[in-house]
Design an enzyme around this catalytic site. Structure first.
Site, mmCIF file in Angstrom:
data_model
loop_
_atom_site.group_PDB
_atom_site.id
_atom_site.type_symbol
_atom_site.label_atom_id
_atom_site.label_comp_id
_atom_site.label_asym_id
_atom_site.label_seq_id
_atom_site.Cartn_x
_atom_site.Cartn_y
_atom_site.Cartn_z
ATOM 1 N N CYS A 210 5.464 94.291 32.087
ATOM 2 C CA CYS A 210 4.256 95.020 32.472
ATOM 3 C C CYS A 210 4.525 95.927 33.670
ATOM 4 C CB CYS A 210 3.133 94.036 32.787
ATOM 5 S SG CYS A 210 1.533 94.820 33.086
ATOM 6 N N ASP B 281 -3.627 91.573 48.647
ATOM 7 C CA ASP B 281 -2.330 92.213 48.896
ATOM 8 C C ASP B 281 -2.409 93.734 48.757
ATOM 9 O OD1 ASP B 281 -1.166 89.701 49.307
ATOM 10 O OD2 ASP B 281 -0.684 89.473 47.186
ATOM 11 N N SER B 282 -2.946 94.198 47.640
ATOM 12 C CA SER B 282 -3.042 95.651 47.451
ATOM 13 C C SER B 282 -4.066 96.261 48.405
ATOM 14 C CB SER B 282 -3.386 95.981 45.995
ATOM 15 O OG SER B 282 -4.599 95.389 45.595
ATOM 16 N N SER C 214 -5.426 96.254 42.631
ATOM 17 C CA SER C 214 -5.846 95.257 41.649
ATOM 18 C C SER C 214 -7.179 94.625 42.011
ATOM 19 C CB SER C 214 -4.788 94.158 41.546
ATOM 20 O OG SER C 214 -4.710 93.445 42.776
ATOM 21 N N GLY D 90 1.207 96.261 46.353
ATOM 22 C CA GLY D 90 1.200 95.111 47.254
ATOM 23 C C GLY D 90 2.234 94.062 46.932
ATOM 24 N N CYS E 226 -2.130 87.021 34.017
ATOM 25 C CA CYS E 226 -3.417 87.659 33.745
ATOM 26 C C CYS E 226 -3.922 87.303 32.352
ATOM 27 C CB CYS E 226 -3.319 89.172 33.925
ATOM 28 S SG CYS E 226 -2.244 90.018 32.751
#
Length: 388
Positions: free
Chosen positions: A113, A32-33, A28, A138, A223
């Site tokens: 999502c 985290d990711s 993203s 993540g 988002c």
């Protein structure tokens, strides 16, 4: 456990997976990711990055996220792929969210999502690129795979091997609530490397790896809210205002509103009503375009119907079971009895259920998820229905 030991434990677990050790990481552009990709690289996996382009403009799901994700892939020396998912995001998320608000419910776009866009698009990409074996993200959650042996004596057992979803170790960041709807096929393909870590450890490790996103602020909003400035701004862009009544439970009209889409169960602020006691929204009647309010002490409910259930760590139960139920993200899971409701067209399949809480719950909100837990295990979950 010290952070070094926790990370070493995570790396050892990542190294124990059988197979070709090829994985695509959903990136993203956040920390985290980014650390997820870095840990998998360190554990010896053949890693590629994939970013879904969900909306045009700024934000973590938009252009900003694409740039940061590409930067991380460049830093780690891995391939970066971009999948244009704007069309499916519009269909599955934006349209669905707007429909929900029109019907007087409060949609939960994140879990939808995850299932219908993020993980399904990644799985589709993996199937088209057969050299990739696994998916990683993540998320702060854990998976126990069907071929692993763990002490699960506290779980109902029917002898069927299943992949099981668990809370993340960091209960302040646990995201299992948003992942309850993932099917077995996706769980079996997915790795959550951060499941044993805390957010603090993630930040520390990201700094140790000198990741470009190590100090990137965490997104504090959905988002859609981030992209449009606020959820109200998003709603106002697409849904017309329609004046209606604000009433007490007995039907007494005490005010007016400019659209039911601006209200949610439990809401107190923004009612625009001066009353002798604070009032909360207890019901939204879309058919009459009415918002029903009551004092907090008259707002609790002891039961609700949950529909569209996905059973995760257990098969659909055939009789009532005792569970803990979480009805909001970061709220405490409360003790309850789950009573199955069976589908007459599918023999003995529990497609929805009645939840009886031990104590009255405030703001049971139609459209939000009710997720069933047994300790850390996610048994299943579904959407809170408007029916009672």
């Amino acid at each position: 456990m010290p952070s070094e030991e926790t990370v070493e434990k995570t790396l050892k677990r990542l190294q124990t997976f059988s197979g070709s050790h090829s994985v695509v990481v959903g990136l993203s552009g956040g920390v985290d990711s980014s650390l997820t990709a870095a840990l998998l690289c360190k554990a010896g996996w053949d890693v590629e990055g994939l970013t879904l382009w969900l909306m045009k403009g700024k934000g973590s799901c938009c252009s900003d996220g694409l740039v940061d994700a590409a930067g991380i892939c460049d830093q780690l020396g891995i391939k970066h792929h971009i999948v244009d998912s704007k069309e499916i995001f519009q269909k599955e998320i934006i349209n669905n969210v707007l429909k929900g608000y029109e019907e007087g419910i409060t949609p939960l776009p994140c879990s939808r999502c995850n299932k219908s866009v993020k993980f399904s698009e990644m799985l589709k990409w993996v199937k088209e690129n057969k050299n990739i074996e696994k998916i990683a993200t993540g998320h702060y959650a854990r998976i126990r795979y069907s071929n692993e042996s763990f002490n699960e004596n506290d779980l109902p057992s029917d002898g069927i091997k299943r992949h099981k979803l668990l809370r993340g170790k960091d209960l302040n960041k646990d995201q299992s609530y948003f992942l309850y709807d993932l099917p077995q096929e996706i769980l079996g393909k997915t790795i959550f490397p951060l499941g044993e870590l805390t957010k603090e450890i993630t930040r520390i490790e990201a700094l140790k790896h000198s990741l470009k996103t190590a100090k990137k602020p965490e997104s504090q909003d959905l988002c859609l809210a981030e992209h449009y400035g606020s959820m109200n701004a998003f709603i106002d862009k697409y849904l017309p205002q329609k004046k209606g009544e604000v009433v007490l439970k007995n039907g007494q009209i005490i005010g007016s509103h400019n659209g039911i889409q601006h209200f949610t169960i439990g809401q107190r602020k923004g009612l625009g009503i001066a009353w002798e006691v604070p009032l909360h929204v207890v019901e939204i009647d879309a058919s009459l375009n009415r918002v029903i309010v009551a004092p907090r002490e008259d707002s609790g409910k002891s039961e609700c119907i949950v529909k569209d259930i996905n059973w995760v760590s257990i098969e659909a139960p055939q009789e009532p079971i005792e569970v803990e139920v979480q009805i909001r993200y970061r709220s405490k899971a409360m003790k309850a009895k789950l009573i199955p409701i069976f589908d007459s067209n599918k023999e003995n399949y529990c497609y929805k259920c009645n939840i009886h809480f031990e104590k009255d719950q405030f703001s049971i909100t139609p459209g939000q998820a009710a997720v069933f837990y047994k300790g850390d295990y996610v048994l299943g979950g579904g959407l809170i229905s408007k029916e009672y």
